[in-house]
Design a protein around this motif. Structure first.
Motif, PDB file in Angstrom:
ATOM      1  N   PHE A 182       0.840  -1.132   0.416  1.00  0.00           N
ATOM      2  CA  PHE A 182      -0.164  -0.191  -0.245  1.00  0.00           C
ATOM      3  C   PHE A 182       0.768   1.405   0.198  1.00  0.00           C
ATOM      4  O   PHE A 182       2.047   1.391   0.549  1.00  0.00           O
ATOM      5  N   THR A 184       0.363   5.308   1.320  1.00  0.00           N
ATOM      6  CA  THR A 184      -0.154   6.778   1.955  1.00  0.00           C
ATOM      7  C   THR A 184       0.580   7.682   2.023  1.00  0.00           C
ATOM      8  O   THR A 184       1.793   7.306   1.734  1.00  0.00           O
ATOM      9  N   PRO A 201      -6.195   9.336   2.167  1.00  0.00           N
ATOM     10  CA  PRO A 201      -6.401   8.411   1.653  1.00  0.00           C
ATOM     11  C   PRO A 201      -5.009   7.123   1.374  1.00  0.00           C
ATOM     12  O   PRO A 201      -3.480   7.431   1.484  1.00  0.00           O
ATOM     13  N   GLU A 203      -4.416   3.557  -0.764  1.00  0.00           N
ATOM     14  CA  GLU A 203      -4.086   2.577  -2.270  1.00  0.00           C
ATOM     15  C   GLU A 203      -3.258   2.108  -2.206  1.00  0.00           C
ATOM     16  O   GLU A 203      -2.055   1.893  -2.014  1.00  0.00           O
ATOM     17  N   GLY A 204      -2.903   0.662  -3.093  1.00  0.00           N
ATOM     18  CA  GLY A 204      -2.640  -0.521  -3.519  1.00  0.00           C
ATOM     19  C   GLY A 204      -3.150  -1.927  -3.390  1.00  0.00           C
ATOM     20  O   GLY A 204      -4.232  -1.791  -4.261  1.00  0.00           O
ATOM     21  N   HIS A 210      -6.723  -4.746  -6.465  1.00  0.00           N
ATOM     22  CA  HIS A 210      -6.673  -3.338  -6.084  1.00  0.00           C
ATOM     23  C   HIS A 210      -7.225  -2.672  -5.335  1.00  0.00           C
ATOM     24  O   HIS A 210      -8.837  -3.027  -5.187  1.00  0.00           O
ATOM     25  N   ILE A 211      -7.160  -2.330  -4.225  1.00  0.00           N
ATOM     26  CA  ILE A 211      -7.435  -1.660  -2.889  1.00  0.00           C
ATOM     27  C   ILE A 211      -7.317   0.182  -2.895  1.00  0.00           C
ATOM     28  O   ILE A 211      -6.209   0.219  -3.378  1.00  0.00           O
ATOM     29  N   LYS A 212      -8.503   0.557  -2.831  1.00  0.00           N
ATOM     30  CA  LYS A 212      -8.329   2.148  -2.608  1.00  0.00           C
ATOM     31  C   LYS A 212      -9.133   2.815  -1.792  1.00  0.00           C
ATOM     32  O   LYS A 212     -10.420   1.845  -1.543  1.00  0.00           O
ATOM     33  N   GLU A 214      -9.817   6.041   2.443  1.00  0.00           N
ATOM     34  CA  GLU A 214      -9.808   6.652   2.736  1.00  0.00           C
ATOM     35  C   GLU A 214      -8.787   6.670   3.833  1.00  0.00           C
ATOM     36  O   GLU A 214      -8.808   8.168   4.167  1.00  0.00           O
ATOM     37  N   TYR A 216      -7.373   3.826   6.787  1.00  0.00           N
ATOM     38  CA  TYR A 216      -7.138   1.905   7.013  1.00  0.00           C
ATOM     39  C   TYR A 216      -7.088   1.928   8.447  1.00  0.00           C
ATOM     40  O   TYR A 216      -6.297   2.833   9.087  1.00  0.00           O
ATOM     41  N   GLY A 229     -14.509   3.449   2.786  1.00  0.00           N
ATOM     42  CA  GLY A 229     -13.640   4.287   1.841  1.00  0.00           C
ATOM     43  C   GLY A 229     -14.993   5.433   1.712  1.00  0.00           C
ATOM     44  O   GLY A 229     -15.427   6.063   3.235  1.00  0.00           O
TER      45      GLY A 229
END
Length: 241
Positions: A182, A184, A201, A203-204, A210-212, A214, A216, A229
Motif C-alpha cells: 500500500f 499513503t 487516502p 491505495e495498493g 486493487h484496493i483504494k 480514505e 485504514y 472508503g
C-alpha cells in the motif's frame, strides 16, 4: 744772503675729556631695571610652569581614582556577565538537539512482536525530550512464523513514552502474512498492539486485488486489514494462519 726763519713747532690742541656722573648713574639704572625685568619674567615663567604642573597633578589625582573605580566596576561587571553567559550556555546545552546518525531502535510489543526502527538521522529535541524525529525512517515489525511488515517514508516521529511511531510523506507499507503493498501519506504505528492506522487516502494491492480507500487500519501484524472508503463503503480482509 737771506737767512731762513725758524719754523715754529706744531702745536697740539689738547682733547678735553669730561666725566658725566649723572649719565653713568642713568646707565647703571637702566641696566638694573633690565635685570629686574628679566628676573621678573623668569619668575613669572617659573610660576606659570609650576601652576600648570600643579593643575596636571590635581587632574591626575582626580582621574587616577576614577580609572581605578572604573576598572573595578568593569572587572565585577565582566564576572557577572561571564556567570550569566555560562548559565545560559548550560541551559542551552541542556536544551540542545542531540543528533544520531543511522539510528536503530529495538523493542517488543505487548503481544511479543519485535520491531526495529531505523533511519538516516534521528534528532532528540533536548536531553530529556520524549520525542525523537527520524529522517527517512523505516520500520520492521515481525512476528514469529510470519513475514514481517515493512514500513518506510520521508519523516517520522518516535514517541518513546506512548510507544507510537508516526511516519509521514510517501509512506509505503508492504509485506505481512498476506503480502500486501500500500501507499499513503500517513501511518501511525501503535507499538503496544502492533497496529498501523492512518486517516489519509490509501491505495495498493492486497489479497483481494486493487484496493483504494480514505482511511485504514492494519492490525495483528497484517493479519487483519480494514480499509474504509467514502461514506459507509468499507473493505475488510481477514487472514487466519
Amino acid at each position: 744772503m737771506t737767512s731762513a726763519s725758524p719754523v715754529a713747532p706744531d702745536t697740539l690742541d689738547p682733547v678735553m675729556v669730561t666725566y658725566d656722573p649723572v649719565g653713568a648713574l642713568k646707565e647703571r639704572s637702566v641696566s638694573a631695571n633690565e635685570d629686574a625685568q628679566g628676573q621678573k619674567q623668569r619668575l613669572l615663567k617659573q610660576a606659570q610652569a609650576w601652576r600648570s604642573r600643579s593643575r596636571r597633578i590635581k587632574l591626575l589625582r582626580l582621574v587616577f581614582p576614577g580609572l581605578i573605580v572604573a576598572t573595578l566596576i568593569a572587572i565585577v561587571g565582566w564576572v557577572i556577565v561571564q556567570s550569566i553567559l555560562n548559565s545560559l550556555n548550560v541551559y542551552q546545552a541542556s536544551q540542545a538537539d542531540i543528533r544520531m546518525t543511522n539510528p536503530r531502535f529495538f523493542g517488543q510489543t505487548t503481544g511479543g512482536d519485535r520491531y526495529i526502527i531505523s533511519g538516516l538521522e534521528a534528532i532528540r529535541r533536548g536531553n530529556s525530550a520524549p520525542v525523537i524525529s527520524v529522517n527517512a525512517p523505516s520500520m520492521e515489525l515481525k512476528s514469529d512464523n510470519s513475514k514481517p511488515t515493512l514500513l518506510k517514508g520521508l519523516k517520522g516521529v518516535y514517541n518513546e513514552p506512548d510507544k507510537t511511531f508516526t511516519v509521514e510523506g510517501d509512506v509505503v507499507l508492504n509485506g505481512g502474512p498476506n503480502d500486501f503493498s500500500f501507499r499513503t501519506q500517513e501511518a501511525i504505528v501503535d507499538l503496544n498492539t502492533s497496529t498501523v492506522r492512518g486517516n489519509k487516502p490509501i491505495e495498493g494491492f492486497g489479497p483481494t486485488g486493487h484496493i483504494k480507500g480514505e482511511s485504514y487500519i492494519i492490525s495483528d501484524n497484517g493479519r487483519h486489514i480494514a480499509i474504509k472508503g467514502k461514506g459507509s463503503t468499507q473493505v475488510r480482509v481477514t487472514i487466519n494462519n
